[in-house]
Scaffold this motif. Structure first.
Motif, PDB file in Angstrom:
ATOM      1  N   UNK A   1       1.144  -1.043  -0.460  1.00 46.58           N
ATOM      2  CA  UNK A   1      -0.014   0.198  -0.372  1.00 46.58           C
ATOM      3  C   UNK A   1       0.963   1.460  -0.104  1.00 46.58           C
ATOM      4  N   UNK A   2       1.560   2.025  -0.521  1.00 46.91           N
ATOM      5  CA  UNK A   2       1.677   2.979  -1.045  1.00 46.91           C
ATOM      6  C   UNK A   2       2.984   3.137  -1.473  1.00 46.91           C
ATOM      7  N   UNK A   3       3.204   2.453  -2.388  1.00 46.96           N
ATOM      8  CA  UNK A   3       4.412   1.653  -2.966  1.00 46.96           C
ATOM      9  C   UNK A   3       6.502   2.858  -2.547  1.00 46.96           C
ATOM     10  N   UNK A   4       5.677   4.346  -3.587  1.00 46.95           N
ATOM     11  CA  UNK A   4       6.329   4.666  -3.327  1.00 46.95           C
ATOM     12  C   UNK A   4       7.954   3.857  -4.319  1.00 46.95           C
ATOM     13  N   UNK A   5       9.728   4.446  -3.751  1.00 48.40           N
ATOM     14  CA  UNK A   5      10.536   3.471  -3.815  1.00 48.40           C
ATOM     15  C   UNK A   5      10.593   1.929  -3.492  1.00 48.40           C
ATOM     16  N   UNK A   6      11.366   0.910  -4.100  1.00 47.09           N
ATOM     17  CA  UNK A   6      10.777  -0.223  -3.903  1.00 47.09           C
ATOM     18  C   UNK A   6      11.823  -0.492  -3.446  1.00 47.09           C
ATOM     19  N   UNK A   7      13.434   0.125  -2.350  1.00 44.32           N
ATOM     20  CA  UNK A   7      14.871  -0.791  -2.615  1.00 44.32           C
ATOM     21  C   UNK A   7      14.102  -1.378  -1.288  1.00 44.32           C
ATOM     22  N   UNK A   8      13.398  -0.648  -0.319  1.00 42.12           N
ATOM     23  CA  UNK A   8      12.645  -1.524   0.652  1.00 42.12           C
ATOM     24  C   UNK A   8      12.693  -2.871   0.295  1.00 42.12           C
ATOM     25  N   UNK A   9      11.643  -2.839  -0.359  1.00 36.92           N
ATOM     26  CA  UNK A   9      10.718  -4.454  -0.542  1.00 36.92           C
ATOM     27  C   UNK A   9      11.702  -4.911  -1.647  1.00 36.92           C
TER      28      UNK A   9
ATOM     29  N   UNK B   1       3.808 -13.214  -6.486  1.00 36.44           N
ATOM     30  CA  UNK B   1       3.113 -11.755  -7.320  1.00 36.44           C
ATOM     31  C   UNK B   1       2.738 -10.693  -6.851  1.00 36.44           C
ATOM     32  N   UNK B   2       4.193  -9.516  -6.966  1.00 35.97           N
ATOM     33  CA  UNK B   2       3.834  -8.445  -6.171  1.00 35.97           C
ATOM     34  C   UNK B   2       2.878  -7.351  -6.592  1.00 35.97           C
ATOM     35  N   UNK B   3       2.192  -6.654  -5.870  1.00 30.35           N
ATOM     36  CA  UNK B   3       1.317  -5.138  -6.432  1.00 30.35           C
ATOM     37  C   UNK B   3       2.265  -3.644  -5.437  1.00 30.35           C
ATOM     38  N   UNK B   4       2.524  -3.703  -6.733  1.00 28.22           N
ATOM     39  CA  UNK B   4       2.896  -2.030  -6.334  1.00 28.22           C
ATOM     40  C   UNK B   4       1.822  -1.028  -5.902  1.00 28.22           C
ATOM     41  N   UNK B   5       1.198  -0.764  -5.213  1.00 30.96           N
ATOM     42  CA  UNK B   5      -0.127   0.687  -4.960  1.00 30.96           C
ATOM     43  C   UNK B   5       0.689   1.573  -5.006  1.00 30.96           C
TER      44      UNK B   5
ATOM     45  N   UNK C   1       5.291   3.868 -13.107  1.00 30.56           N
ATOM     46  CA  UNK C   1       6.411   3.446 -13.777  1.00 30.56           C
ATOM     47  C   UNK C   1       7.568   3.650 -14.197  1.00 30.56           C
ATOM     48  N   UNK C   2       7.804   4.974 -12.944  1.00 30.78           N
ATOM     49  CA  UNK C   2       9.111   5.066 -12.786  1.00 30.78           C
ATOM     50  C   UNK C   2      10.280   3.869 -11.776  1.00 30.78           C
ATOM     51  N   UNK C   3       9.392   3.636 -10.872  1.00 30.21           N
ATOM     52  CA  UNK C   3       9.684   3.118 -10.382  1.00 30.21           C
ATOM     53  C   UNK C   3      10.209   1.156 -10.458  1.00 30.21           C
TER      54      UNK C   3
ATOM     55  N   UNK D   1       6.125  -8.961 -10.565  1.00 31.03           N
ATOM     56  CA  UNK D   1       5.531  -7.795 -10.470  1.00 31.03           C
ATOM     57  C   UNK D   1       4.643  -6.583 -11.454  1.00 31.03           C
ATOM     58  N   UNK D   2       3.846  -6.650 -10.383  1.00 34.01           N
ATOM     59  CA  UNK D   2       2.550  -5.525 -11.203  1.00 34.01           C
ATOM     60  C   UNK D   2       2.634  -4.459 -10.788  1.00 34.01           C
ATOM     61  N   UNK D   3       1.828  -3.049 -11.377  1.00 37.16           N
ATOM     62  CA  UNK D   3       1.659  -2.421 -10.940  1.00 37.16           C
ATOM     63  C   UNK D   3      -0.043  -1.917 -10.335  1.00 37.16           C
ATOM     64  N   UNK D   4      -0.666  -1.417  -9.733  1.00 36.79           N
ATOM     65  CA  UNK D   4      -1.777  -0.957  -9.230  1.00 36.79           C
ATOM     66  C   UNK D   4      -2.179  -0.099  -9.152  1.00 36.79           C
ATOM     67  N   UNK D   5      -2.542   0.576 -10.119  1.00 36.07           N
ATOM     68  CA  UNK D   5      -2.944   2.406  -9.851  1.00 36.07           C
ATOM     69  C   UNK D   5      -4.458   3.147  -9.139  1.00 36.07           C
ATOM     70  N   UNK D   6      -3.890   3.952  -7.993  1.00 36.32           N
ATOM     71  CA  UNK D   6      -5.199   3.835  -7.421  1.00 36.32           C
ATOM     72  C   UNK D   6      -4.837   3.807  -6.235  1.00 36.32           C
ATOM     73  N   UNK D   7      -6.279   4.984  -5.033  1.00 36.03           N
ATOM     74  CA  UNK D   7      -6.242   4.915  -3.501  1.00 36.03           C
ATOM     75  C   UNK D   7      -6.381   3.793  -2.976  1.00 36.03           C
ATOM     76  N   UNK D   8      -5.662   4.142  -1.755  1.00 39.66           N
ATOM     77  CA  UNK D   8      -6.364   2.693  -0.548  1.00 39.66           C
ATOM     78  C   UNK D   8      -7.644   1.777  -1.247  1.00 39.66           C
ATOM     79  N   UNK D   9      -8.595   2.880  -0.722  1.00 40.92           N
ATOM     80  CA  UNK D   9      -9.883   2.730  -1.104  1.00 40.92           C
ATOM     81  C   UNK D   9     -10.358   1.382  -2.232  1.00 40.92           C
ATOM     82  N   UNK D  10      -8.850   1.942  -3.590  1.00 41.94           N
ATOM     83  CA  UNK D  10      -9.300   1.403  -4.658  1.00 41.94           C
ATOM     84  C   UNK D  10      -8.824   0.308  -4.216  1.00 41.94           C
ATOM     85  N   UNK D  11      -7.657  -0.045  -3.609  1.00 43.78           N
ATOM     86  CA  UNK D  11      -7.612  -1.352  -3.504  1.00 43.78           C
ATOM     87  C   UNK D  11      -7.645  -1.809  -2.665  1.00 43.78           C
ATOM     88  N   UNK D  12      -8.665  -1.352  -1.736  1.00 43.65           N
ATOM     89  CA  UNK D  12      -9.764  -2.598  -0.513  1.00 43.65           C
ATOM     90  C   UNK D  12     -10.277  -2.987  -1.849  1.00 43.65           C
ATOM     91  N   UNK D  13     -11.273  -2.740  -2.026  1.00 47.41           N
ATOM     92  CA  UNK D  13     -11.905  -3.283  -2.854  1.00 47.41           C
ATOM     93  C   UNK D  13     -11.420  -4.133  -4.389  1.00 47.41           C
TER      94      UNK D  13
END
Length: 369
Positions: free
Chosen positions: A96-104, A119-123, A131-133, A147-159
């Motif tokens: 949730x709120x992935x930002x920079x991927x260096x920690x994960x 399957x890792x999803x960065x929200x 796209x950058x990260x 690895x995959x990306x999810x474009x949306x808010x926390x609420x979108x991720x929950x749904x």
């Protein structure tokens, strides 16, 4: 919408937005500046996290004063393999709120070493940032992790997690850093509770908690010598102007103030007008504080209260050498109670079955059913 494909790596980005993010933030901005019954004026914290803000925040994580990044990396590097043991093979790992991927990335390497198919999803709510990260994940980085990306808010991720095809899969939900501190304590519990209710018995959450109680250390983490954090906060005014479509907030009319609130156990940041300002019928008196961000710190007792209110139970905790930053592996408390009840019933059934079989050996046939 079709997935955005990143041709320089093996990841794609799914657009899971249900509403336009900018429109939602604009509504929140308007309502926060017009509080009912003379309450405190607020601006949405998400104003800080536009494309420029995310890059500024990444710069902050490398500052000496910002202790959280080094503390978190220390914990993940030391305990990544043990954390990976608690994530089931075949899981969806949603950050949730992935930002920079260096920690994960450190954790994903541990999962890959364990040959777990993940399957890792960065929200994140910024397409350009995703796209950058995710470009930093070239093809062939992992053998077993996709690895995959999810474009949306926390609420979108929950749904999205509640969709039947996702609900049926094992999952691990990550909320790294100390982002849970950006909610007040009641909001934090409600936020976590929503995600906790998606957890099945084999599912886990991994949550970072900042337990630092040193007010000086906390203050300087958010008020650094270089002024990077104040630049980051000031950028929120620029973002607000973009949403409003005009330069409503002039930088020269406002200053940023950060302080540590000992009683509440939080750092807080405000926009403060240097003179009386009026915009769109809203009057700001010189010196009036407009809240933009807060970061709550958690004692051990407050952490336990948070888990209880969220319906979670700690399975394991991994801390740094100072004892002030920790990663918690959490299960849904209801699942634990059900497992304990099922185990107890199985134990009682086995006991009475054994008694019945033993006694039955010595009863006349006419006394047996």
């Amino acid at each position: 919408m079709a997935p955005y494909q990143n041709h320089q790596s093996d990841v794609s980005i799914l657009d899971i937005r249900r509403n336009e993010i900018q429109f939602s933030m604009l509504n929140e901005l308007h309502s926060g500046l017009r509080p009912s019954q003379g309450g405190e004026k607020r601006m949405p914290t998400m104003l800080l996290y536009d494309e420029k803000g995310l890059k500024l925040f990444e710069d902050i994580t490398y500052l000496e004063e910002y202790y959280l990044t080094n503390a978190e990396i220390e914990v993940i590097e030391r305990y990544a393999d043990r954390i990976a043991e608690r994530i089931h093979n075949g899981s969806q790992v949603v950050e949730l709120g992935s930002g920079n991927l260096r920690k994960v990335h450190i954790l994903l390497q541990a999962l890959d070493r364990a040959e777990k198919h993940i399957d890792y999803y960065a929200l994140d709510l910024s397409l350009s940032e995703l796209q950058r990260t995710l470009l930093a994940v070239p093809k062939g980085t992992y053998n077993h992790v996709h690895c995959h990306g999810l474009l949306g808010t926390y609420d979108d991720g929950l749904e999205w997690l509640k969709l039947p095809q996702n609900d049926a899969k094992s999952k691990c939900i990550l909320h790294l850093g100390s982002s849970i501190g950006n909610f007040n304590r009641e909001e934090a519990a409600q936020f976590l509770k929503g995600f906790a209710e998606t957890l099945k018995p084999k599912d886990v959450m991994l949550i970072g908690i900042d337990g630092c109680q040193d007010k000086e250390r906390v203050y300087h983490a958010y008020n650094d010598r270089e002024g990077k954090t104040h630049e980051f906060v000031r950028n929120g005014l620029v973002h607000a102007n973009k949403l409003l479509g005009n330069e409503a907030f002039k930088q020269t009319d406002w200053e940023v103030i950060g302080e540590y609130d000992v009683a509440a156990g939080r750092h807080q940041a405000f926009y403060v007008p240097l003179k009386d300002v009026e915009l769109d019928g809203i009057r700001f008196v010189a010196g009036e504080r407009v809240r933009i961000e807060e970061s709550y710190k958690y004692s051990d007792i407050q952490t336990e209260q948070l888990w209880e209110a969220a319906g979670l139970a700690a399975q394991a905790v991994f801390g740094d050498t100072t004892g002030q930053y920790s990663k918690y592996v959490l299960l849904r408390a209801r699942n634990i109670r059900k497992a304990e009840f099922d185990g107890l019933m199985h134990e009682h059934f086995s006991h009475w079955l054994l008694v019945f079989l033993c006694v039955g050996r010595y009863l006349p046939t006419s006394h047996m059913l």
